[in-house]
Design an enzyme around this catalytic site. Structure first.
Site, PDB file in Angstrom:
ATOM      1  N   ASP A 114      60.404  22.663  73.248  1.00  0.00           N
ATOM      2  CA  ASP A 114      61.236  21.391  73.970  1.00  0.00           C
ATOM      3  C   ASP A 114      61.048  20.312  73.651  1.00  0.00           C
ATOM      4  O   ASP A 114      60.085  20.022  72.797  1.00  0.00           O
ATOM      5  CB  ASP A 114      60.481  22.047  75.506  1.00  0.00           C
ATOM      6  CG  ASP A 114      60.846  23.114  76.267  1.00  0.00           C
ATOM      7  OD1 ASP A 114      61.790  23.894  75.768  1.00  0.00           O
ATOM      8  OD2 ASP A 114      60.044  23.430  77.175  1.00  0.00           O
TER       9      ASP A 114
HETATM   10  N1  URA Z   1      57.538  27.551  76.186  1.00  0.00           N
HETATM   11  C1  URA Z   1      57.913  26.278  76.907  1.00  0.00           C
HETATM   12  O1  URA Z   1      58.045  26.474  78.032  1.00  0.00           O
HETATM   13  N2  URA Z   1      58.325  25.348  76.130  1.00  0.00           N
HETATM   14  C2  URA Z   1      58.327  25.278  74.756  1.00  0.00           C
HETATM   15  O2  URA Z   1      58.635  24.399  74.188  1.00  0.00           O
HETATM   16  C3  URA Z   1      57.904  26.670  74.326  1.00  0.00           C
HETATM   17  C4  URA Z   1      57.471  27.732  74.899  1.00  0.00           C
END
Ligand code: URA
Length: 238
Positions: free
Chosen positions: A102
């Site tokens: 993310d």
């Molecule tokens: N899980 C998440 O919630 N965000 C990420 O960036 C990776 C795994």
């Protein structure tokens, strides 16, 4: 890969001009002239020449980045937000992220121009472990850790059994380590939100045997060929 795309990738001409070169019969593949636009080649194996000049086969690159928060796991963004490939200063190849983190997640992200490798690593069937450290709101109990291990029902299905443990407590917060091999969208954040502990900060600290060792935030390194072989083996030996 389509021949015109390959020509453009190799810098022979723009995509449009590459199509013209093909239709003019100036491109050969393994010695034979190709004038069909949809012709597909294998960039690692086929010998492609333009006006008799050989284009060098594309070398594969594998990069391990410690992604900072505030970067998109993408090659470009229509809204002009920073993207992870901006951080790779010494590669003129068309590399792209293998999987995603993310925008606000930090930590290990692979980048490569090897599509087969990317599929191997990303596919949940291959069960590559991804390790995360999540700082969450509240005090996580042992009972909650058991729930995370067993599987959490999310709107797109139940999560596969995971490994989870408490790394430490801070006032009103807990640092939790979770290892999963799936890649559901925002999986760690959704799993933890579901058990009542929203994630405040998330970092990926491991992909199979790869760690953050030696990589401060924003830094990257090229994988060794031994590491690439080992990663592929890890993906195939599930
Ligand atoms: N899980 C998440 O919630 N965000 C990420 O960036 C990776 C795994």
């Amino acid at each position: 890969m389509r021949l015109a795309k390959y020509l453009a990738n190799q810098g022979a001409a723009s995509r449009r001009k590459s199509e013209v070169l093909i239709s003019q019969g100036r491109v050969t593949v393994n010695g034979s002239t190709v004038s069909e636009q949809g012709f597909k080649i294998d960039p690692q194996k086929d010998r492609v020449e333009v006006d008799g000049k050989l284009l060098m086969p594309e070398a594969k690159v594998y990069i391990l980045l410690n992604k900072p928060s505030g970067y998109l796991s993408s090659v470009s963004d229509p809204w002009g937000r920073p993207v992870v490939v901006d951080l790779i200063k010494d590669s003129n190849r068309r590399i792209y992220p293998v999987g995603r983190l993310d925008f606000d997640t930090e930590g290990l992200l692979l980048l490569s121009n090897d599509g087969e490798f990317a599929n191997l690593i990303i596919h949940p069937r291959h069960q590559i472990d991804k390790k995360y450290e999540a700082l969450v709101t509240g005090r996580v109990s042992k009972d909650t850790i058991s729930k995370l291990k067993k599987g959490i029902v999310l709107e797109d299905g139940i999560t596969a059994p995971a490994q989870a443990r408490i790394l430490g407590y801070e006032p009103e917060k807990t640092l939790v380590e979770i290892i999963i091999h799936e890649g559901k969208k925002r999986q760690i954040k959704r799993m933890l939100a579901c058990v009542g502990h929203p994630v405040e900060k998330l970092k990926r600290t491991g992909i199979a045997f790869l760690t953050l060792e030696g990589l401060s935030v924003g830094q990257y390194r090229y994988l060794t060929s031994e590491e690439v072989v080992k990663l592929k083996a890890a993906a195939l030996n599930y």
